[in-house]
Each structure stands twice: as C-alpha cells, then as structure tokens.
Design a protein around this motif. Structure first.
Motif, short mmCIF file in Angstrom:
data_model
loop_
_atom_site.label_atom_id
_atom_site.label_comp_id
_atom_site.label_asym_id
_atom_site.label_seq_id
_atom_site.Cartn_x
_atom_site.Cartn_y
_atom_site.Cartn_z
N ASP A 1 -2.89 -79.24 -22.70
CA ASP A 1 -2.45 -79.02 -21.32
C ASP A 1 -1.37 -77.94 -21.19
N GLU A 2 -1.30 -77.05 -22.19
CA GLU A 2 -0.36 -75.92 -22.09
C GLU A 2 -1.13 -74.60 -22.24
N PRO A 3 -2.06 -74.33 -21.32
CA PRO A 3 -2.96 -73.18 -21.51
C PRO A 3 -2.25 -71.84 -21.70
N GLU A 4 -1.10 -71.66 -21.03
CA GLU A 4 -0.39 -70.37 -21.17
C GLU A 4 -0.01 -70.12 -22.62
N LYS A 5 0.42 -71.18 -23.30
CA LYS A 5 0.88 -70.99 -24.68
C LYS A 5 -0.25 -70.56 -25.61
N TRP A 6 -1.47 -70.89 -25.24
CA TRP A 6 -2.61 -70.47 -26.07
C TRP A 6 -2.73 -68.95 -26.07
N VAL A 7 -2.39 -68.32 -24.95
CA VAL A 7 -2.67 -66.88 -24.82
C VAL A 7 -1.44 -66.00 -24.98
N LEU A 8 -0.24 -66.58 -24.86
CA LEU A 8 0.96 -65.75 -25.00
C LEU A 8 1.31 -65.57 -26.48
N GLN A 9 0.43 -64.89 -27.18
CA GLN A 9 0.60 -64.63 -28.61
C GLN A 9 0.47 -63.12 -28.84
N PRO A 10 1.17 -62.59 -29.84
CA PRO A 10 1.04 -61.15 -30.09
C PRO A 10 -0.36 -60.77 -30.53
N GLY A 11 -0.75 -59.54 -30.24
CA GLY A 11 -2.10 -59.07 -30.55
C GLY A 11 -2.42 -59.09 -32.03
N SER A 12 -1.39 -59.12 -32.89
CA SER A 12 -1.65 -59.13 -34.33
C SER A 12 -2.37 -60.40 -34.77
N VAL A 13 -2.31 -61.47 -33.96
CA VAL A 13 -3.01 -62.70 -34.36
C VAL A 13 -4.38 -62.85 -33.69
N GLN A 14 -4.82 -61.82 -32.98
CA GLN A 14 -6.18 -61.89 -32.43
C GLN A 14 -7.15 -62.14 -33.58
N ILE A 15 -8.11 -63.04 -33.37
CA ILE A 15 -9.08 -63.21 -34.46
C ILE A 15 -10.32 -62.36 -34.21
N ALA A 16 -10.48 -61.92 -32.99
CA ALA A 16 -11.56 -60.98 -32.69
C ALA A 16 -11.21 -60.28 -31.39
N ALA A 17 -11.75 -59.09 -31.21
CA ALA A 17 -11.55 -58.36 -29.96
C ALA A 17 -12.68 -57.36 -29.82
N GLY A 18 -12.89 -56.93 -28.59
CA GLY A 18 -13.95 -55.94 -28.40
C GLY A 18 -14.07 -55.53 -26.95
N TYR A 19 -15.10 -54.75 -26.71
CA TYR A 19 -15.41 -54.33 -25.34
C TYR A 19 -16.89 -54.02 -25.25
N VAL A 20 -17.34 -53.98 -24.00
CA VAL A 20 -18.68 -53.47 -23.71
C VAL A 20 -18.50 -52.34 -22.73
N VAL A 21 -19.11 -51.20 -23.01
CA VAL A 21 -19.04 -50.09 -22.06
C VAL A 21 -20.41 -49.94 -21.40
N TYR A 22 -20.39 -49.95 -20.06
CA TYR A 22 -21.63 -49.80 -19.30
C TYR A 22 -21.73 -48.33 -18.94
N GLY A 23 -22.27 -47.56 -19.85
CA GLY A 23 -22.33 -46.11 -19.68
C GLY A 23 -23.76 -45.64 -19.65
N SER A 24 -24.02 -44.47 -20.26
CA SER A 24 -25.40 -43.96 -20.27
C SER A 24 -26.29 -44.95 -21.02
N SER A 25 -25.70 -45.71 -21.94
CA SER A 25 -26.36 -46.93 -22.43
C SER A 25 -25.29 -48.01 -22.42
N THR A 26 -25.67 -49.24 -22.71
CA THR A 26 -24.69 -50.32 -22.77
C THR A 26 -24.36 -50.57 -24.24
N ILE A 27 -23.09 -50.43 -24.57
CA ILE A 27 -22.69 -50.56 -25.98
C ILE A 27 -21.61 -51.63 -26.12
N LEU A 28 -21.80 -52.51 -27.09
CA LEU A 28 -20.79 -53.52 -27.41
C LEU A 28 -20.12 -53.11 -28.72
N VAL A 29 -18.79 -53.10 -28.70
CA VAL A 29 -18.03 -52.76 -29.91
C VAL A 29 -17.11 -53.94 -30.19
#
Ligand code: AHM
Ligand code: MG
Length: 341
Positions: A153-181
């Motif tokens: 019940d402390e959802p904020e604390k789940w996300v207020l962590q430095p980026g160095s502890v991300q276990i995964a990250a990425g993006y999808v770009v909807y461009g001339s093709s759709t690419i997930l990185v």
C-alpha cells in the motif's frame, strides 16, 4: 533464369518473445513472469501503433473527439494509449504498481497479491503534439522491482528509486516502421514490427552507439536562455571543435531524437533554461529509460552535473535536464561543464 527459392526453407527469425525468454534466464526465479510482464508492453504498443497509423483517417472521418455508436466519447490518442497500457499491464500478476505521465498518482494494481513484485513506469505517447503532422512519436517504459521492506500500500515508494536499479527499460518508436528497443541490462536490442504477422522481429541485435556522431540535437529556439557553457559547447560542435563541423537534427519527439542518436551517434540535449531550471523532460519515464539504454549501448547520460541514473527521485513527475550521447561528445560536454563549475 532466376534461381528458385526452396519453399520449405524458412529464414530464421527471433521474435521479441523468444528473446525475452532467453534474457530472463538472467533473473533467477523469474520463471516466465518477466516475459509475461513484457508481453503486456508489446501487446499494448501494437494496439497503440495500430491507432497511430489510423490517426489521419480518424480525423478525416470526423470520429475524433466525437461520440461513438456506444455513446462513448472517442478519446484522444494520449488517453487511449494510457488506457491500453494500463489495461494490458494490470492483468499481469507480477505487476503491483503502474505510474504514467497521464496519471497524477501511481496506481496500485493487484493490491493483495504477494506475487506482485514489479512496477512499470511509462510515458504512453511521447511527443504526441507531432501526431497531427505525421511525425514519429513513441512510448517509453521503465521496470523496477519492489524495494525490500516496502509494502503493497505504498505505491510511490515502488517507483521513487534511482534509474540505476531499473531492471529493464525501453521504448517503441512509431516511425516509418514500428521499432521496439529494450534492455534488461545485457546490451540493447531492437525489434521491428512485421505488420504482416503482427510480431516484433529482431532487427538490431546488440546495438552499440558509435564513438562519435555527425549530429547534435537540441531545441535551438531556447538557445539564449541556456546556461553559457551549453551555448559554448553547441558553438564548439558547430565550428568543428571536435574534429568535424556538426550538423543538427531536432524532431521534437524525444524517442525519435534519441533513437537516431543511439544508431548514428552524436548528442541529444534538453538543457535547463532561464524559466525552467529543470528542463522539460521527466526523470522517471523519459530520462531514465533513455539513460539506461544509452549506457548499455556504450554512451553516457548526465543532467549536466551528475549521472542521470544516480538521481534519487522525490516525486513521480519530477523533471530533469539531460545531455545524452556518444563517448566523444559526452566527454567534451563534461569538459565544458567542469570548466563552468
Ligand atoms: P510530451 O511528453 O508532453 O510529449 O513532451 C515531451 C516532448 C519530448 O518528446 C520532446 O523531446 C520535447 O517534448 C520537445 O519539447 P520542446 O518543444 O520544448 O523542444
Ligand atoms: Mg513525454
């Protein structure tokens, strides 16, 4: 005579699902839950790209912002994208918290499940002011583990962590093709959506940012209100101070500007300005994912003084300046920044 191809021979392909299953072996005990989580993101982004591809048509047909046959108001793409992501992710047992650019507060999902160990933070449709003019937009995401000792019940604390502890990250770009990185901390991998089969196929394995690139990327309209050393740095690049005279590229969609920087090298900046000392971009779901990917690809990301991934966030929608790019440009930026200190 043309050589005939053997119809029984199928070119080997690797889908993003296969790749994730392989990658998750790096997480002892993850036993499929991580790939199930990421499949929520791939599903949602396929749905978003389908709508993005229809944006012009829905405008022409006048359905945008009107009432549909069920009596529901048609939502704009930002809200649609947000709802699709929430919808696809909240049914994943392993996810406990979602936080989005479109929601003021973090959302607790599966509040009662002890198996909910991950938080997903995202910008559902970054750069959406570009939609009307057919320019690339994207989705960014960051995945964090529930910190030890933090309750459901402390959802904020789940996300207020430095980026160095991300276990995964990425993006999808909807461009001339759709690419997930994406990256789970083991290199950066890109997948292009094959619309004929509806699958993301590995197209850019183990991406490495070039040591130096041809472009700098910044909104130069704000130049006069950048700190002096940023102005001097940009002039330096333009005037050939780093071996060649740089050209500039600026789309105004962070995902697209970063994607180009990742593949071609160079530097992308969103500096502080006189009126916005923290710049514009958001730390948790814009800066952190691209900083994580940049580092995984051999690049560097700073807020002008420190590593982006070391910033301890205080609030979900906190902003940060960012300078991200190849080794050569970033080392040169640091020289300008340290002389200014
Ligand atoms: P958004 O999340 O509201 O779309 O804003 C973020 C976008 C980024 O994609 C882009 O880098 C930046 O805003 C462009 O801002 P500016 O128009 O100030 O250059
Ligand atoms: Mg955004």
């Amino acid at each position: 005579m043309n050589e005939k191809t053997d119809p029984a021979v199928i070119e080997p392909i690797i889908t993003v699902q296969q790749h994730i299953l392989q990658e998750q072996k790096r997480f002892p005990g993850a036993s499929g839950e991580f790939s199930w989580l990421l499949s929520g993101i791939t599903m949602a982004t396929k749905m978003i790209q389908a709508k993005v591809r229809m944006a012009g048509l829905t405008d022409i047909l006048g359905e945008w912002g009107t009432i549909n046959v069920q009596g529901e108001v048609q939502q704009n793409l930002d809200i649609y994208s947000n709802e699709v992501l929430v919808h696809c992710l909240k049914v994943r047992e392993s996810i406990g918290v979602l936080a989005s650019e479109e929601n003021e507060q973090a959302i607790l999902v599966h509040g009662g499940s002890e198996n909910a160990n991950y938080a997903v933070v995202f910008d559902p449709l970054d750069g959406s002011s570009n939609i009307d003019v057919n320019v690339s937009v994207g989705t960014t995401f960051s995945i964090l583990r529930r910190p030890d000792g933090v309750s459901l019940d402390e959802p904020e604390k789940w996300v207020l962590q430095p980026g160095s502890v991300q276990i995964a990250a990425g993006y999808v770009v909807y461009g001339s093709s759709t690419i997930l990185v994406y990256s789970v901390g083991n290199g950066v991998h890109g997948f292009t959506l094959d619309p004929s089969i509806g699958a993301f196929i590995l197209s850019h394995p183990d991406i490495k940012m070039p040591e130096q690139g041809p472009y700098y990327s910044v909104n130069e309209a704000y130049r006069d209100s950048f700190p002096t050393h940023y102005r001097n740095y940009i002039d330096h690049l333009r005037n050939g101070g780093l071996n060649h005279k740089y050209s500039s590229r600026y789309i105004g969609s962070m995902v697209a500007d970063f994607h180009r920087t990742l593949l071609k090298g160079g530097v992308f900046l969103y500096p502080p300005t006189e009126s916005n000392s923290e710049g514009k971009l958001r730390l948790l779901y814009e800066a952190n994912p691209i900083a994580f990917l940049a580092e995984q690809a051999g690049g560097i990301a700073t807020d002008g003084t420190r590593r982006v991934l070391d910033i301890q966030p205080n609030s979900i929608h906190q902003r940060t300046p960012i300078v991200v790019g190849s080794q050569a440009e970033m080392i040169e930026f640091e020289r300008f920044a340290s002389e200014a200190r």
